[in-house]
Design a protein around this motif. Structure first.
Motif, PDB file in Angstrom:
ATOM      1  N   MET A  59      -7.439 -80.449  10.245  1.00 27.41           N
ATOM      2  CA  MET A  59      -8.761 -80.684   9.675  1.00 27.41           C
ATOM      3  C   MET A  59      -8.905 -79.824   8.426  1.00 27.41           C
ATOM      4  SD  MET A  59     -11.167 -80.613  13.138  1.00 27.41           S
ATOM      5  CE  MET A  59     -10.641 -78.942  13.576  1.00 27.41           C
ATOM      6  N   THR A  60      -9.821 -80.201   7.561  1.00 22.79           N
ATOM      7  CA  THR A  60     -10.096 -79.402   6.377  1.00 22.79           C
ATOM      8  C   THR A  60     -11.545 -79.613   5.959  1.00 22.79           C
ATOM      9  OG1 THR A  60      -9.274 -78.813   4.167  1.00 22.79           O
ATOM     10  CG2 THR A  60      -9.426 -81.153   4.670  1.00 22.79           C
ATOM     11  N   ILE A  61     -12.118 -78.608   5.319  1.00 19.76           N
ATOM     12  CA  ILE A  61     -13.454 -78.723   4.733  1.00 19.76           C
ATOM     13  C   ILE A  61     -13.249 -78.941   3.244  1.00 19.76           C
ATOM     14  CG2 ILE A  61     -15.684 -77.624   4.394  1.00 19.76           C
ATOM     15  CD1 ILE A  61     -15.072 -78.015   7.318  1.00 19.76           C
ATOM     16  N   ASP A  62     -13.714 -80.074   2.721  1.00 15.01           N
ATOM     17  CA  ASP A  62     -13.439 -80.369   1.320  1.00 15.01           C
ATOM     18  C   ASP A  62     -14.527 -81.264   0.743  1.00 15.01           C
ATOM     19  OD1 ASP A  62     -11.950 -80.435  -1.132  1.00 15.01           O
ATOM     20  OD2 ASP A  62     -10.111 -80.230   0.032  1.00 15.01           O
ATOM     21  N   GLY A  63     -14.392 -81.532  -0.555  1.00 11.40           N
ATOM     22  CA  GLY A  63     -15.441 -82.232  -1.279  1.00 11.40           C
ATOM     23  C   GLY A  63     -15.228 -83.728  -1.415  1.00 11.40           C
ATOM     24  N   GLU A  64     -16.182 -84.362  -2.069  1.00  9.16           N
ATOM     25  CA  GLU A  64     -16.227 -85.825  -2.170  1.00  9.16           C
ATOM     26  C   GLU A  64     -15.099 -86.406  -3.021  1.00  9.16           C
ATOM     27  OE1 GLU A  64     -17.904 -84.333  -5.845  1.00  9.16           O
ATOM     28  OE2 GLU A  64     -18.283 -83.763  -3.759  1.00  9.16           O
ATOM     29  N   TRP A  65     -14.407 -85.565  -3.773  1.00  8.07           N
ATOM     30  CA  TRP A  65     -13.293 -86.024  -4.593  1.00  8.07           C
ATOM     31  C   TRP A  65     -12.013 -86.225  -3.773  1.00  8.07           C
ATOM     32  CZ3 TRP A  65     -15.659 -81.246  -4.913  1.00  8.07           C
ATOM     33  CH2 TRP A  65     -14.957 -80.195  -4.315  1.00  8.07           C
ATOM     34  N   LEU A  66     -11.949 -85.600  -2.573  1.00 11.88           N
ATOM     35  CA  LEU A  66     -10.697 -85.617  -1.815  1.00 11.88           C
ATOM     36  C   LEU A  66     -10.227 -87.029  -1.446  1.00 11.88           C
ATOM     37  CD1 LEU A  66      -8.605 -83.583  -0.711  1.00 11.88           C
ATOM     38  CD2 LEU A  66      -9.723 -83.810   1.522  1.00 11.88           C
ATOM     39  N   PRO A  67     -11.107 -87.962  -1.038  1.00 13.83           N
ATOM     40  CA  PRO A  67     -10.615 -89.312  -0.731  1.00 13.83           C
ATOM     41  C   PRO A  67      -9.915 -89.989  -1.902  1.00 13.83           C
ATOM     42  CG  PRO A  67     -12.797 -89.006   0.192  1.00 13.83           C
ATOM     43  CD  PRO A  67     -12.539 -87.813  -0.680  1.00 13.83           C
ATOM     44  N   THR A  68     -10.371 -89.706  -3.120  1.00 10.13           N
ATOM     45  CA  THR A  68      -9.701 -90.271  -4.298  1.00 10.13           C
ATOM     46  C   THR A  68      -8.297 -89.699  -4.429  1.00 10.13           C
ATOM     47  OG1 THR A  68     -11.810 -90.601  -5.452  1.00 10.13           O
ATOM     48  CG2 THR A  68      -9.830 -90.521  -6.806  1.00 10.13           C
ATOM     49  N   PHE A  69      -8.134 -88.398  -4.135  1.00 16.22           N
ATOM     50  CA  PHE A  69      -6.804 -87.785  -4.171  1.00 16.22           C
ATOM     51  C   PHE A  69      -5.926 -88.321  -3.040  1.00 16.22           C
ATOM     52  CE2 PHE A  69      -8.668 -83.749  -6.287  1.00 16.22           C
ATOM     53  CZ  PHE A  69      -8.701 -84.406  -7.502  1.00 16.22           C
ATOM     54  N   ILE A  70      -6.516 -88.536  -1.877  1.00 21.15           N
ATOM     55  CA  ILE A  70      -5.755 -89.099  -0.763  1.00 21.15           C
ATOM     56  C   ILE A  70      -5.233 -90.479  -1.129  1.00 21.15           C
ATOM     57  CG2 ILE A  70      -5.907 -89.951   1.616  1.00 21.15           C
ATOM     58  CD1 ILE A  70      -7.937 -87.716   2.155  1.00 21.15           C
ATOM     59  N   LYS A  71      -6.069 -91.268  -1.748  1.00 17.02           N
ATOM     60  CA  LYS A  71      -5.665 -92.616  -2.177  1.00 17.02           C
ATOM     61  C   LYS A  71      -4.492 -92.551  -3.151  1.00 17.02           C
ATOM     62  CE  LYS A  71      -7.576 -96.838  -4.276  1.00 17.02           C
ATOM     63  NZ  LYS A  71      -8.812 -97.456  -4.838  1.00 17.02           N
ATOM     64  N   LEU A 105      -2.183 -75.556  11.519  1.00 21.39           N
ATOM     65  CA  LEU A 105      -3.495 -74.982  11.770  1.00 21.39           C
ATOM     66  C   LEU A 105      -4.500 -76.095  12.047  1.00 21.39           C
ATOM     67  CD1 LEU A 105      -3.951 -72.115   9.153  1.00 21.39           C
ATOM     68  CD2 LEU A 105      -4.134 -71.901  11.641  1.00 21.39           C
ATOM     69  N   GLY A 106      -5.359 -75.859  13.036  1.00 19.24           N
ATOM     70  CA  GLY A 106      -6.417 -76.821  13.284  1.00 19.24           C
ATOM     71  C   GLY A 106      -7.363 -76.893  12.102  1.00 19.24           C
ATOM     72  N   LEU A 107      -7.645 -75.733  11.510  1.00 22.03           N
ATOM     73  CA  LEU A 107      -8.482 -75.619  10.311  1.00 22.03           C
ATOM     74  C   LEU A 107      -8.230 -74.250   9.716  1.00 22.03           C
ATOM     75  CD1 LEU A 107     -10.923 -76.816   8.593  1.00 22.03           C
ATOM     76  CD2 LEU A 107     -12.401 -75.450  10.079  1.00 22.03           C
ATOM     77  N   TRP A 108      -8.094 -74.183   8.405  1.00 21.81           N
ATOM     78  CA  TRP A 108      -7.907 -72.886   7.756  1.00 21.81           C
ATOM     79  C   TRP A 108      -9.098 -71.994   8.091  1.00 21.81           C
ATOM     80  CZ3 TRP A 108      -4.280 -69.995   5.868  1.00 21.81           C
ATOM     81  CH2 TRP A 108      -4.614 -68.880   5.095  1.00 21.81           C
ATOM     82  N   PRO A 109      -8.870 -70.823   8.671  1.00 23.61           N
ATOM     83  CA  PRO A 109      -9.985 -70.001   9.163  1.00 23.61           C
ATOM     84  C   PRO A 109     -10.808 -69.326   8.072  1.00 23.61           C
ATOM     85  CG  PRO A 109      -7.892 -68.898   9.537  1.00 23.61           C
ATOM     86  CD  PRO A 109      -7.558 -70.276   9.059  1.00 23.61           C
ATOM     87  N   GLY A 110     -10.286 -69.231   6.873  1.00 24.14           N
ATOM     88  CA  GLY A 110     -11.071 -68.652   5.793  1.00 24.14           C
ATOM     89  C   GLY A 110     -11.951 -69.699   5.148  1.00 24.14           C
ATOM     90  N   MET A 111     -12.682 -70.441   5.975  1.00 25.15           N
ATOM     91  CA  MET A 111     -13.419 -71.606   5.501  1.00 25.15           C
ATOM     92  C   MET A 111     -14.623 -71.207   4.659  1.00 25.15           C
ATOM     93  SD  MET A 111     -14.344 -72.679   9.338  1.00 25.15           S
ATOM     94  CE  MET A 111     -15.028 -71.542  10.516  1.00 25.15           C
ATOM     95  N   ASP A 112     -15.210 -72.205   4.028  1.00 22.49           N
ATOM     96  CA  ASP A 112     -16.293 -72.024   3.074  1.00 22.49           C
ATOM     97  C   ASP A 112     -17.474 -71.307   3.726  1.00 22.49           C
ATOM     98  OD1 ASP A 112     -18.248 -72.235   1.176  1.00 22.49           O
ATOM     99  OD2 ASP A 112     -18.378 -74.417   1.221  1.00 22.49           O
ATOM    100  N   ALA A 113     -17.643 -70.041   3.399  1.00 29.44           N
ATOM    101  CA  ALA A 113     -18.704 -69.246   4.021  1.00 29.44           C
ATOM    102  C   ALA A 113     -20.088 -69.718   3.603  1.00 29.44           C
ATOM    103  CB  ALA A 113     -18.528 -67.772   3.655  1.00 29.44           C
ATOM    104  N   TYR A 114     -20.220 -70.284   2.405  1.00 28.34           N
ATOM    105  CA  TYR A 114     -21.525 -70.740   1.934  1.00 28.34           C
ATOM    106  C   TYR A 114     -21.998 -71.930   2.767  1.00 28.34           C
ATOM    107  CZ  TYR A 114     -20.232 -67.785  -1.985  1.00 28.34           C
ATOM    108  OH  TYR A 114     -19.838 -66.722  -2.750  1.00 28.34           O
ATOM    109  N   THR A 115     -21.120 -72.917   2.939  1.00 33.79           N
ATOM    110  CA  THR A 115     -21.477 -74.098   3.719  1.00 33.79           C
ATOM    111  C   THR A 115     -21.850 -73.716   5.140  1.00 33.79           C
ATOM    112  OG1 THR A 115     -20.170 -75.663   2.421  1.00 33.79           O
ATOM    113  CG2 THR A 115     -20.557 -76.234   4.715  1.00 33.79           C
TER     114      THR A 115
END
Length: 433
Positions: free
Chosen positions: A277-289, A200-210
């Motif tokens: 692609m994904t919509i995610d928070g500031e913690w994700l780079p730490t998880f990627i590392k 998927l290019g991006l999960w379509p059920g993306m964050d509606a609030y953002t």
């Protein structure tokens, strides 16, 4: 308690607090027998329930140990307890923890129902500078002049993209506008001849609030005192998701998502290339590392509506907070620990370990953040004037829960958008007054 999934903050349902749990605004005075003593043998012990687990809990325990070493008269005992309903059960049962963590969207509903002590007298007495806190973060803990908790971490979402996948598709950078986002999603998704999804290019059920805020949506009209789930900006965000969702179909998307790996693992769908692609928070780079150190990725602003460029860098702010439950025996001691934990030095030490954003402006310059992956991108983004937080109210949890349920139903086609948003309004508007 970091928000590992954007929709997690709609999963906690608010229960009524027993009448005996409510109380006044002033801090409770400790009796002489409960005051902290300078004699270590008479030390006050505070139970601290927090929602973080694993390495995040270990980071918090290091700070607890630091406090205990410097404060023999007030010893804090931490307990990782991510079932927040147990906090309410303990409070209504008259046996609350002395300190607890929570999600920011729960603060005002719990505070108005008497589960959280207002902290304003303590704030005034100790001269805590609330102007040092990011306004959108602090607003999640305040209502009608009362402050029920202190935000310790701030969460904002951005667009993450796999540079290798984008380059293979002929893109040298991320999408900047909503139109480009739709184009990227279609081109980056891989669908087999039989219709089965491979990527998927991006999960379509993306964050509606953002995305609602990207279209300048608003969930409440202060002037008319009306909830506005049918605001044109919110409808535009839902239409965007619905249009992308319909390209693949609910059955296909459900089948695809059922085979995805766990979020906190190397099989995270973005880490493994299942999402371009994904919509995610500031913690994700730490998880990627930690889980995917070789992933070639970038971080970009949320795409904006090209017809309204003044709403660039929009986003939804959520928080993690510390509070004092109603009915604790030593509120003065509990406040001392919370005040210390949310001072810039401790806040930086904790949030840097988690890869979160601090809520105090004075903490942003701490050199600890220099080693936090992705921090600069999120730091720059957190200064945007277009960041908003969901309106704090007594019915915020019910509102988000119902909105999320109807949003899912709209995407799946079981209700029309008009019908789904009308249901939200019909259920929530009576709770406003």
């Amino acid at each position: 308690m970091s928000k590992k999934k954007h929709w997690i903050w709609s999963l906690i349902l608010l229960f009524s607090i027993a009448t005996g749990c409510s109380g006044g605004n002033a801090p409770q005075s400790s009796s002489d027998g409960d005051k902290p003593s300078d004699n270590p043998q008479d030390a006050v012990t505070l139970d601290f329930w927090y929602g973080w687990t694993g390495p995040e809990a270990e980071a918090l325990e290091r700070l607890i140990a630091k406090w205990n070493s410097a404060n023999p008269d007030i010893q804090v005992k931490g307990l990782s307890q991510s079932d927040y309903q147990k906090q309410l059960t303990a409070i209504t049962g008259g046996n609350p923890p002395d300190i607890a963590s929570q999600f920011g969207q729960n603060v005002v509903p719990w505070g108005l129902r008497g589960a959280m002590m207002p902290l304003d007298d303590y704030i005034t007495k100790d001269g805590l500078d609330l102007k040092d806190f990011v306004p959108a973060a602090l607003s999640t803990s305040q209502h009608e002049g009362k402050t029920y908790a202190i935000p310790t971490a701030m969460h904002v979402s951005m667009l993450f993209y796999n540079k290798d996948i984008l380059q293979e598709a002929g893109y040298d950078g991320p999408p900047e506008t909503i139109s480009e986002l739709k184009e990227y999603i279609k081109k980056l998704s891989i669908v087999e001849d039989g219709g089965r999804l491979q990527r998927l290019g991006l999960w379509p059920g993306m964050d509606a609030y953002t995305f609602s805020y990207a279209f300048n949506g608003s969930f409440y009209d202060e002037a008319t005192q009306q909830v506005t789930p049918d605001h044109p900006g919110i409808q535009s965000a839902i239409k965007l998701s619905k249009e992308i969702w319909d390209q693949y179909g609910s059955d296909n998307l459900d089948r695809f998502s059922s085979g995805l790996g766990q979020y906190m693992s190397a099989q995270n769908p973005f880490f493994s290339g299942k999402y371009a692609m994904t919509i995610d928070g500031e913690w994700l780079p730490t998880f990627i590392k930690q889980y995917a150190p070789d992933l070639n990725y970038g971080i970009a602003p949320i795409p904006y509506d090209e017809d309204n460029p003044e709403f660039k860098n929009s986003g939804n702010v959520t928080t993690s907070v510390f509070y004092i439950p109603k009915g604790v025996k030593n509120p003065d001691a509990s406040w001392k620990f919370i005040k210390w934990m949310t001072e810039p030095e401790q806040m930086a030490e904790f949030t840097a370990a988690l890869g979160n954003l601090p809520t105090r402006n004075s903490a942003f310059s701490n050199p600890l953040y220099e080693d936090v992956p992705g921090f600069k991108e999120f730091l720059d983004y957190s200064g945007s004037s277009n960041l908003k937080s969901f309106p704090a109210s007594s019915y915020a949890n019910e509102y988000m829960t119902e909105f999320s349920a109807q949003y899912d139903a709209i995407l799946r086609g079981t209700v029309s958008m008009e019908e789904g948003l009308d249901k939200v309004k019909a259920k929530i508007q009576p709770l406003v007054k």
